[in-house]
Design an enzyme around this catalytic site. Structure first.
Site, PDB file in Angstrom:
ATOM      1  N   LYS A 114       0.732  -1.159  -0.018  1.00 27.76           N
ATOM      2  CA  LYS A 114      -0.030  -0.079  -0.082  1.00 27.76           C
ATOM      3  C   LYS A 114       0.927   1.109  -0.040  1.00 27.76           C
ATOM      4  O   LYS A 114       0.283   2.332  -0.536  1.00 27.76           O
ATOM      5  CB  LYS A 114      -1.119   0.148   1.113  1.00 27.76           C
ATOM      6  CG  LYS A 114      -2.027  -0.874   0.938  1.00 27.76           C
ATOM      7  CD  LYS A 114      -3.353  -0.845   1.760  1.00 27.76           C
ATOM      8  CE  LYS A 114      -4.362  -1.611   1.652  1.00 27.76           C
ATOM      9  NZ  LYS A 114      -5.441  -1.695   2.648  1.00 27.76           N
ATOM     10  N   LYS A 196      -3.278 -11.131  -7.268  1.00 29.65           N
ATOM     11  CA  LYS A 196      -4.578 -11.613  -6.569  1.00 29.65           C
ATOM     12  C   LYS A 196      -5.660 -10.597  -7.265  1.00 29.65           C
ATOM     13  O   LYS A 196      -5.500  -9.613  -7.408  1.00 29.65           O
ATOM     14  CB  LYS A 196      -4.520 -11.453  -5.194  1.00 29.65           C
ATOM     15  CG  LYS A 196      -4.570 -10.003  -4.339  1.00 29.65           C
ATOM     16  CD  LYS A 196      -4.965 -10.289  -2.954  1.00 29.65           C
ATOM     17  CE  LYS A 196      -4.712  -8.716  -2.508  1.00 29.65           C
ATOM     18  NZ  LYS A 196      -5.563  -8.460  -1.447  1.00 29.65           N
ATOM     19  N   LYS A 199     -10.159  -4.960  -5.911  1.00 32.86           N
ATOM     20  CA  LYS A 199     -10.632  -4.014  -6.148  1.00 32.86           C
ATOM     21  C   LYS A 199     -10.127  -2.803  -6.425  1.00 32.86           C
ATOM     22  O   LYS A 199     -10.493  -1.846  -7.340  1.00 32.86           O
ATOM     23  CB  LYS A 199     -11.673  -3.711  -5.121  1.00 32.86           C
ATOM     24  CG  LYS A 199     -11.558  -3.577  -3.503  1.00 32.86           C
ATOM     25  CD  LYS A 199     -12.581  -3.932  -2.688  1.00 32.86           C
ATOM     26  CE  LYS A 199     -11.996  -4.166  -1.415  1.00 32.86           C
ATOM     27  NZ  LYS A 199     -12.808  -4.898  -0.390  1.00 32.86           N
TER      28      LYS A 199
HETATM   29  P1  TYM Z   1     -10.315  -6.904   2.898  1.00 30.03           P
HETATM   30  O1  TYM Z   1     -11.434  -5.859   2.956  1.00 30.03           O
HETATM   31  O2  TYM Z   1      -9.167  -6.616   1.989  1.00 30.03           O
HETATM   32  O3  TYM Z   1     -10.976  -8.204   2.318  1.00 30.03           O
HETATM   33  C1  TYM Z   1     -11.684  -9.048   3.177  1.00 30.03           C
HETATM   34  C2  TYM Z   1     -11.707 -10.527   3.024  1.00 30.03           C
HETATM   35  O4  TYM Z   1     -11.621 -10.875   1.548  1.00 30.03           O
HETATM   36  C3  TYM Z   1     -10.492 -11.754   1.483  1.00 30.03           C
HETATM   37  N1  TYM Z   1      -9.986 -11.580   0.154  1.00 30.03           N
HETATM   38  C4  TYM Z   1      -9.617 -12.580  -0.600  1.00 30.03           C
HETATM   39  N2  TYM Z   1      -9.766 -13.818  -0.705  1.00 30.03           N
HETATM   40  C5  TYM Z   1      -9.469 -14.873  -1.724  1.00 30.03           C
HETATM   41  N3  TYM Z   1      -9.054 -14.185  -3.038  1.00 30.03           N
HETATM   42  C6  TYM Z   1      -9.147 -12.638  -3.082  1.00 30.03           C
HETATM   43  N4  TYM Z   1      -8.415 -12.085  -4.327  1.00 30.03           N
HETATM   44  C7  TYM Z   1      -9.292 -11.925  -1.954  1.00 30.03           C
HETATM   45  N5  TYM Z   1      -9.227 -10.599  -1.951  1.00 30.03           N
HETATM   46  C8  TYM Z   1      -9.418 -10.601  -0.592  1.00 30.03           C
HETATM   47  C9  TYM Z   1      -9.526 -11.172   2.443  1.00 30.03           C
HETATM   48  O5  TYM Z   1      -8.431 -11.852   2.840  1.00 30.03           O
HETATM   49  C10 TYM Z   1     -10.278 -10.872   3.637  1.00 30.03           C
HETATM   50  O6  TYM Z   1     -10.633 -12.183   4.151  1.00 30.03           O
HETATM   51  N6  TYM Z   1      -7.524  -6.240   6.997  1.00 30.03           N
HETATM   52  C11 TYM Z   1      -8.790  -6.901   6.475  1.00 30.03           C
HETATM   53  C12 TYM Z   1     -10.084  -6.709   7.107  1.00 30.03           C
HETATM   54  C13 TYM Z   1      -9.944  -6.640   8.706  1.00 30.03           C
HETATM   55  C14 TYM Z   1     -10.233  -8.073   9.293  1.00 30.03           C
HETATM   56  C15 TYM Z   1     -10.200  -7.676  10.754  1.00 30.03           C
HETATM   57  C16 TYM Z   1     -10.214  -9.503   8.911  1.00 30.03           C
HETATM   58  C17 TYM Z   1     -10.059  -5.869   9.605  1.00 30.03           C
HETATM   59  N7  TYM Z   1     -10.052  -6.351  10.795  1.00 30.03           N
HETATM   60  C18 TYM Z   1     -10.221  -8.577  11.578  1.00 30.03           C
HETATM   61  C19 TYM Z   1     -10.424 -10.577   9.990  1.00 30.03           C
HETATM   62  C20 TYM Z   1     -10.366  -9.907  11.255  1.00 30.03           C
HETATM   63  C21 TYM Z   1      -8.913  -6.343   4.859  1.00 30.03           C
HETATM   64  O7  TYM Z   1      -8.396  -5.451   4.637  1.00 30.03           O
HETATM   65  O8  TYM Z   1      -9.652  -7.405   4.385  1.00 30.03           O
END
Ligand code: TYM
Length: 329
Positions: A114, A196, A199
């Site tokens: 990032k 991967k 968005k």
């Molecule tokens: P975020 O919002 O980027 O993504 C949400 C969830 O989607 C999964 N993910 C994917 N899985 C498979 N293939 C992909 N291409 C893909 N892109 C995204 C992510 O692994 C995630 O599970 N930091 C976290 C949010 C968060 C969180 C937490 C998660 C904040 N606090 C506490 C678990 C527990 C995030 O940015 O996810």
């Protein structure tokens, strides 16, 4: 009866939910609802760490709540809430920061990526992001964190922070475990299948959960493949086809070798047409449910408010315990 396991996870309210989020995270979240105590969060505070528009944030949070419900989260069984509505998350973040070496934060892959993408906005929040995530998880004495592969490093750091804190200040937090889906933990971009699906990497690289049929067809037909002509799973040599086969397998509930057999001697074009058709059909119930929920914002706000109250009660107990063990109370 043995105590139910507690599950916690979250998604940021930035952009729409894509099938990577669904297959990596949401689909697991839904299946945990039957047998565990689930707490799912819309992590709005995390989304402030990159450039965003304050005017549209509220709408994006509501869109995510609609997406959670349309995908199958059930507020009767599960706590659904917005992170910023429970102040304990930011308060515990500060307390945990004294148990977190800066070097650990600087080596996080997401921080490095990032920072590279947003060179004009490398803020302290971006560096401290995993501490807030640790606070999210630890406040609920979480056993299981269902996420996609890209979040495993953050959950690992959460475990280290919790262990360090418990050792220094006495037993305070449950040590959580990451749970990845067996398949689909890393769905790849349609445009650059070595990366991967994300968005932030452009509209055409993702299929969204509520995408309309025409646009699903266009994107799948334009998905990057290799110059060969065999529908065969080979992650290294044929990452594009391997990704499409994984998506096909997960949405059809069929094993990859069976799908390879069905498309033996068939063209990429035929395979893609059938995959597009499969996605159009499989995503239809989500599109329909979303339309039903739109216009029910007041009801959804009530679900979020109740969720925040229930979450707050659990979170405050842990926060009090942490403060007491640190000598603050
Ligand atoms: P975020 O919002 O980027 O993504 C949400 C969830 O989607 C999964 N993910 C994917 N899985 C498979 N293939 C992909 N291409 C893909 N892109 C995204 C992510 O692994 C995630 O599970 N930091 C976290 C949010 C968060 C969180 C937490 C998660 C904040 N606090 C506490 C678990 C527990 C995030 O940015 O996810």
């Amino acid at each position: 009866m043995p105590k139910q396991k507690r599950v916690f996870s979250g998604i940021q309210p930035s952009g729409e939910i894509h099938i990577g989020n669904y297959l990596g995270a949401l689909k697991q979240w839904i299946s945990f609802q039957a047998a565990a105590e689930c707490i799912y969060c819309i992590v709005d505070l995390h989304s402030l760490t990159v450039d965003y528009d304050p005017q549209t944030l509220k709408g994006r949070i509501m869109d995510k709540a609609i997406a959670y419900l349309a995908a199958g989260l059930d507020p009767k069984k599960t706590i659904i809430f917005v992170q910023s509505a429970v102040p304990a998350h930011t308060e515990l973040t500060w307390l945990l920061s004294v148990a977190t070496p800066i070097g650990d934060l600087q080596r996080m892959i997401q921080y490095k990526e990032k920072s590279k993408k947003n060179p004009d906005n490398i803020n302290a929040g971006l560096l401290n992001y995993p501490i807030l995530m640790a606070a999210d998880i630890l406040l609920y004495q979480t056993d299981i964190v269902p996420v996609g592969k890209d979040q495993t490093q953050h959950v690992e750091l959460t475990r280290e922070i919790a262990n360090r804190f418990n050792k220094r200040f006495g037993q305070t937090f449950q040590i959580p475990k990451t749970v990845l889906p067996e398949k689909g933990a890393k769905i790849m971009s349609l445009k650059e299948p070595e990366k991967k699906m994300s968005k932030s990497d452009g509209y055409d690289s993702c299929i969204f959960l509520f995408e309309e049929p025409d646009s699903i067809r266009k994107k799948i037909m334009a998905a990057q493949t290799d110059s060969g002509n065999e529908i065969r799973y080979n992650q290294r040599r044929k990452p594009g086809i391997a990704n499409l086969l994984t998506i096909y397998s997960l949405f059809s509930d069929r094993a990859i070798p069976e799908i390879e057999k069905e498309f033996k001697n068939k063209s990429y074009k035929t395979f893609k047409e059938q995959l597009a058709q499969l996605l159009i059909e499989q995503l239809k119930p989500f599109r329909e449910k979303k339309k039903e929920l739109q216009g029910k914002e007041a009801l959804i706000q009530t679900i979020l408010d109740k969720g925040a109250q229930r979450a707050g009660r659990i979170a405050n107990q842990t926060l009090e315990k942490a403060k007491k063990n640190m000598g603050l109370v």
